[in-house]
Write a protein that holds these residues in place. Structure first.
Motif, short mmCIF file in Angstrom:
data_model
loop_
_atom_site.label_atom_id
_atom_site.label_comp_id
_atom_site.label_asym_id
_atom_site.label_seq_id
_atom_site.Cartn_x
_atom_site.Cartn_y
_atom_site.Cartn_z
N CYS A 179 -25.52 1.42 -56.34
CA CYS A 179 -25.11 2.45 -57.31
C CYS A 179 -24.70 3.73 -56.59
O CYS A 179 -25.36 4.16 -55.65
CB CYS A 179 -26.26 2.73 -58.26
N MET B 17 -30.21 -4.64 -60.23
CA MET B 17 -29.42 -3.68 -59.46
C MET B 17 -29.11 -4.32 -58.11
O MET B 17 -30.02 -4.70 -57.38
CB MET B 17 -30.21 -2.37 -59.27
N ALA C 144 -22.69 -2.59 -59.19
CA ALA C 144 -24.08 -2.34 -58.83
C ALA C 144 -25.01 -2.86 -59.93
O ALA C 144 -25.83 -3.74 -59.69
CB ALA C 144 -24.30 -0.86 -58.60
S1 SF4 Z 1 -21.83 2.53 -63.40
FE1 SF4 Z 1 -22.65 1.61 -61.52
S2 SF4 Z 1 -22.35 3.14 -59.91
FE2 SF4 Z 1 -22.07 4.18 -61.88
S3 SF4 Z 1 -24.09 5.03 -62.33
FE3 SF4 Z 1 -23.99 3.03 -63.34
S4 SF4 Z 1 -24.85 1.61 -61.85
FE4 SF4 Z 1 -24.38 3.48 -60.74
#
Ligand code: SF4
Ligand code: SF4
Ligand code: SF4
Ligand code: SF4
Lengths: 166, 546
Positions: free
Chosen positions: A70, A60, A123
Motif C-alpha cells: 500500500c 494486504m 495492495a
Molecule cells: S487503494 Fe491501495 S494503495 Fe491506495 S490506500 Fe488503498 S490499499 Fe493503499
C-alpha cells in the motif's frame, strides 16, 4: 385489466383424513434411510470449494522485504461504499509514502471488492475466506499487521486472461 | 471606467475593458482555458502553449493568456481545432511525466490531472523510457519532485517578481531542463516561499509540512482570516477529522491578493491542541473546582457578583479575540460597574514586506485584532513578548475578568485578592487557580466572528472546527451575563453581536455582516466604494484554483 377473485376449493375439515399424507411422508423417510442421497456437507471436516471470485476477508499484499504494498494513496477509503477503511498516510524511513494506520472494519464491510478494483498498486485484496468468528467485536477491526498476516488466497475479480471481460 | 471592447467567445457576446486578455475574458462566460504558465499575479511568458485558442482570421492558434481582446473578435475556445492543438500539447506534457498520482500530494487538485482528463488523450502512446530526476530538498518548507514539473516557471517568476529574492532558476536545456536552487542556498530563510507550492500547477513543489498527511478531496475548506499578524490575510482552513491540516491563502486583492507569509501558513497547530477546557468550573469555598452546567455556573457567578461591595472591574482581554468577543466584554465591564480593560500582544521587531505587493507584509503586531481592541478603547500593556504589565489587575480587589489571555507568565495567586475572578479561556492555566469561575471558550477557528486588521478593515471568519465539549464563543457567554445584569436581551448570533457592536462604536459606522461579505470592509467607509474588488476581471475564479 379487471381484477378477478378466485375462490379456492378447500376440503371441509371434518371430512379430511391426513393419514394418507402422513404415510407417504414416512415412506420417503424410510426410502432415504435405506438409500441415502448425500447433500449435507460435513463442515468443518469437509471444506467447501470457494469460487475464485468469492469475496471475503481482506488480504494486504506485501513486498519481499515485508513492507505493505500500500502507498497510502487514499483511493480505497474514498471508494469504499461502507466507509469502513481508515487510513492515515505518512513517510517511511526511505522517504516513501506508506500507511501509518490502515484499518478495515470487517463488520461494516459489505465485501463489494471495490477496494481491490481501485487499488493502483494491487495492495489490498478481498480474499477467498469466510471463517472469521471472534469472541469480541473489536477484533473485527483488522489493522495493517493483521491484514498482512492473512494467508488465504486473494480473490480474482476478473479472469486474468480476459481483463476487460470481452 | 476603462473603454469596453465587445467580442464573441464561443458564441457568447462578452464586453470587457480594453487590454484584457482572451483568457480572462473567457472567465466571464465561465470558461477556463487550460493553462500552466499564466497566473494573474505574475508576468505572462506564454511558454506553456496550453492556452491555445482559435481566433477567426488569425493564421494560427493564439495563446489566450497574452492575446488581448480586439473589437469584434470571434474566439473559439472549444472548436475542434483549438481542442486538437491543446490535446497535442498535453500529450507532450506526458512524455516525461511519471504519472505517480497515487503517491503525489497534488493528486485531486492537480491541473495536469484535470486538463488531461478534460482534453487529453485517453491512452498514452509513449514507449520510450522517461527521464528521471528524483526529489530534491529546496529548503524551507518546500520539496521538489523534478519529474512532475511542467516547466511553467511560475515558481521562478514568483521568486523574481513578487518576493524579489532570486532563489530559483531553470538549469540545463531542452527536456533536461529542471528548476533548481543556487548551489546550497535554498529557500530557507525566505519568508514567502510557501506560495510557490500554491501556484505550482502540479505536484512538483510540495509542502514538507503537509507531505502525505491528507488527500485533497478529503479536506473541507472554510474561509477564515489568518490570526498570526495584524495584516489579516484571507485564508482557507483545510480541515479533516476536526483538525486543521493546512492553511491556504484566499484571494482578496485588497488585502493579500493570492499570497500569504510562511509564518502564518505554518502557524495553525495551536488550533488543534487538545487538553481543552470543556465545561464551566466553579470554585467552592474549600478551593475545589466542580464542573457545572452553564446555567448553574452563570447563576453562581451572578450571585457572587451581587454580594460584592466593590464592583469596579479590571479586565484583561486578548488581541486574538474577535470584535464580537471584545465588544461583549466591554458591555459587561460597563454593566458591572465600569473599569479598565487592558490587553497584551506580542510584537515582532520588523515588518516583512512582500516587495512585489508592498501593501502586504507580515506586520509587527503578531495578533489579528490589535486594532479592534484599540477601537474599543482597550489599552495595550506589557512588553513586546506579551508578558508583564498586569500589576494593577493581579492585586485588584473588585472584579477581575480575563478573556483569552493564558497568563502564562503570571503567578498562581493571580487575582486571589479579587472579590470575583472570572477566567474565560480555551486552556486551563496556573494563574487561573484562584478564579471563582473558569469558563470554556472557543478559538476563532471554532466560531463565527470578525477581526479588524491593521488598516481598519473588518473581515469575517467562519467556524471550521467543532468546539470541544461545552465550550462556547465568548460573545455568547458574556452577552448572556450582560443580559442578566441589564435585563436586555443578549445577542443570539454572531451577526447580532456584531450589529450591536457596530452601532455602539462610531468608528465601525454601522457595518453589518452583509456589508462585510467575504472580503471585508474598512471601518467607517459604509456606503463608499473601497478598494479594487473585481479587477482584474475574473481573478476570483482563478484564485479558487490557486
Ligand atoms: S487503494 Fe491501495 S494503495 Fe491506495 S490506500 Fe488503498 S490499499 Fe493503499
Ligand atoms: S470490500 Fe467494499 S465495503 Fe469492504 S472494504 Fe472493500 S470497498 Fe469497502
Ligand atoms: S503532478 Fe498531477 S498528474 Fe503528475 S503525478 Fe502528481 S497528481 Fe498526477
Ligand atoms: S516546479 Fe511547479 S511552478 Fe515551478 S516550473 Fe515546475 S511546474 Fe511550474
Amino acid at each position: 385489466m379487471s381484477i378477478s377473485v378466485k375462490v379456492m376449493q378447500r376440503p371441509e375439515p371434518e371430512t379430511t383424513s391426513y393419514l394418507r399424507a402422513a404415510l407417504s411422508g414416512m415412506a420417503l423417510t424410510f426410502r432415504h434411510m435405506i438409500n441415502p442421497v448425500k447433500v449435507t456437507q460435513q463442515y468443518p471436516e469437509e471444506q467447501t470449494q470457494l469460487s475464485p471470485r468469492w469475496r471475503g476477508t481482506h488480504v494486504m499484499e506485501m513486498h519481499a522485504d515485508g513492507r505493505p504494498k500500500c502507498v497510502a494513496c487514499g483511493l480505497c477509503p474514498t471508494v469504499c461504499p461502507a466507509n469502513c477503511i481508515r487510513l492515515v498516510g505518512g513517510e517511511d524511513d526511505q522517504g516513501n509514502r506508506y500507511p501509518i494506520v490502515y484499518e478495515i472494519d470487517e463488520f461494516r464491510c459489505i465485501f463489494c471488492g471495490m477496494c481491490q478494483e481501485v487499488c493502483p498498486v494491487e495492495a489490498i485484496h478481498v480474499g477467498q475466506h469466510f471463517e472469521n468468528a471472534e469472541y469480541t467485536r473489536d477484533r473485527f477491526v483488522y489493522d495493517l499487521d493483521r491484514l498482512m498476516e492473512q494467508d488465504h488466497p486473494s480473490t480474482n475479480l476478473w479472469d486474468p486472461s480476459d481483463p476487460t471481460g470481452e | 471606467m476603462a473603454e469596453l471592447v465587445k467580442l464573441t467567445i464561443d458564441g457568447h457576446e462578452v464586453s470587457v475593458p480594453k487590454g484584457t486578455t482572451i483568457l480572462e475574458a473567457a472567465k466571464q462566460i465561465d470558461t477556463l482555458v487550460p493553462h500552466y504558465c499564466y497566473h494573474p499575479g505574475l508576468s505572462s511568458p506564454a511558454m506553456c502553449r496550453l492556452c491555445l485558442v482559435e481566433v477567426e482570421g488569425a493564421p494560427k492558434p493564439l495563446p489566450s493568456c497574452v492575446t488581448t481582446v480586439t473589437e469584434g473578435q470571434v474566439v473559439k475556445t472549444q472548436s475542434e481545432e483549438a481542442l486538437g492543438h491543446r490535446k497535442g500539447v498535453l500529450e507532450f506534457y506526458l512524455v516525461n511525466h511519471p504519472l505517480d498520482c497515487p503517491i503525489c500530494d497534488m493528486s485531486g487538485e492537480c491541473d495536469l490531472q484535470d486538463y488531461v482528463h478534460l482534453e487529453g488523450r485517453k491512452h498514452g502512446r509513449g514507449i520510450e523510457p522517461k527521464r528521471v530526476f528524483g526529489r530534491d530538498d529546496f529548503g524551507g518548507d518546500v520539496l521538489f519532485y523534478g519529474d512532475r514539473c511542467v516547466m511553467c516557471t511560475r515558481c521562478v517568476r514568483f521568486m523574481n517578481e513578487v518576493e524579489q529574492d532570486e532563489c530559483l532558476t531553470v538549469v540545463e536545456r531542452g527536456n533536461r531542463s529542471v528548476i533548481d536552487t543556487f548551489f546550497d542556498e535554498g529557500l530557507e530563510g525566505t519568508h514567502w516561499h510557501g506560495n510557490v507550492v500554491d501556484i505550482c500547477p502540479v505536484g512538483a513543489l510540495v509542502s514538507k509540512d503537509f507531505l502525505y498527511k491528507a488527500r485533497a478531496w478529503d479536506l473541507d475548506h472554510t474561509p477564515s482570516v489568518c490570526a498570526s499578524c495584524s495584516q489579516g490575510c484571507n485564508v482557507l482552513l483545510h480541515t479533516r477529522d476536526n483538525l486543521v491540516h493546512r492553511v491556504k491563502p484566499r484571494e482578496n486583492l485588497d488585502v493579500n491578493a493570492w499570497w500569504m507569509c510562511d509564518h502564518g501558513r505554518l502557524d495553525y497547530e495551536w488550533m488543534n491542541v487538545g487538553d481543552r477546557l470543556e465545561a464551566p468550573l466553579v470554585r467552592g469555598n474549600e478551593g475545589t473546582r466542580t464542573a457545572k452546567s452553564w446555567k448553574d455556573a452563570l447563576a453562581d457567578l451572578l450571585e457572587r457578583a451581587s454580594a460584592l461591595d466593590d464592583k469596579s472591574v479590571r479586565a484583561v482581554a486578548s488581541a486574538r479575540a474577535s470584535n464580537e468577543d471584545l465588544g461583549a466584554l466591554a458591555e459587561l465591564v460597563g454593566a458591572f460597574g465600569g473599569g479598565e480593560t487592558v490587553f497584551r500582544s506580542p510584537r515582532a521587531e520588523e515588518e516583512i514586506v512582500l516587495k512585489g505587493f508592498p501593501t502586504l507584509a507580515r506586520r509587527t503586531d503578531l495578533a489579528p485584532n490589535v486594532k479592534g481592541a484599540g477601537l474599543l478603547g482597550m489599552k495595550r500593556v506589557g512588553a513586546d513578548d506579551a508578558t508583564g504589565g498586569l500589576e494593577s489587575v493581579a492585586g485588584h480587589s473588585g472584579i477581575v475578568v480575563v478573556l483569552g489571555d493564558a497568563l502564562a507568565d503570571q503567578p498562581e495567586d493571580f487575582g486571589s485578592k479579587a472579590g470575583l475572578y472570572i477566567y474565560l479561556g480555551t486552556h486551563d492555566s496556573a494563574a487561573a487557580q484562584a478564579a471563582h469561575v473558569v469558563l470554556p471558550i472557543t478559538t476563532h477557528a471554532e466560531q463565527e466572528g470578525t477581526f479588524t486588521n491593521h488598516e481598519g478593515r473588518v473581515q469575517r471568519f467562519w467556524p471550521a472546527l467543532e468546539a470541544p465539549g461545552m465550550a462556547r464563543p465568548a460573545w455568547l457567554i458574556l452577552g448572556a451575563l450582560d443580559a442578566e445584569l441589564t435585563g436586555e436581551a443578549g445577542p443570539q448570533t454572531a451577526a447580532e453581536a456584531f450589529a450591536e457592536l457596530s452601532e455602539a462604536i462610531p468608528a465601525l459606522g454601522g457595518l453589518t455582516y452583509e456589508d462585510l461579505g467575504t472580503r471585508g470592509a474598512v471601518a467607517g467607509t459604509k456606503g463608499a466604494v473601497v478598494g479594487t474588488q473585481g479587477a482584474p476581471a475574473g481573478a476570483a475564479a482563478q484564485a479558487a484554483r490557486g
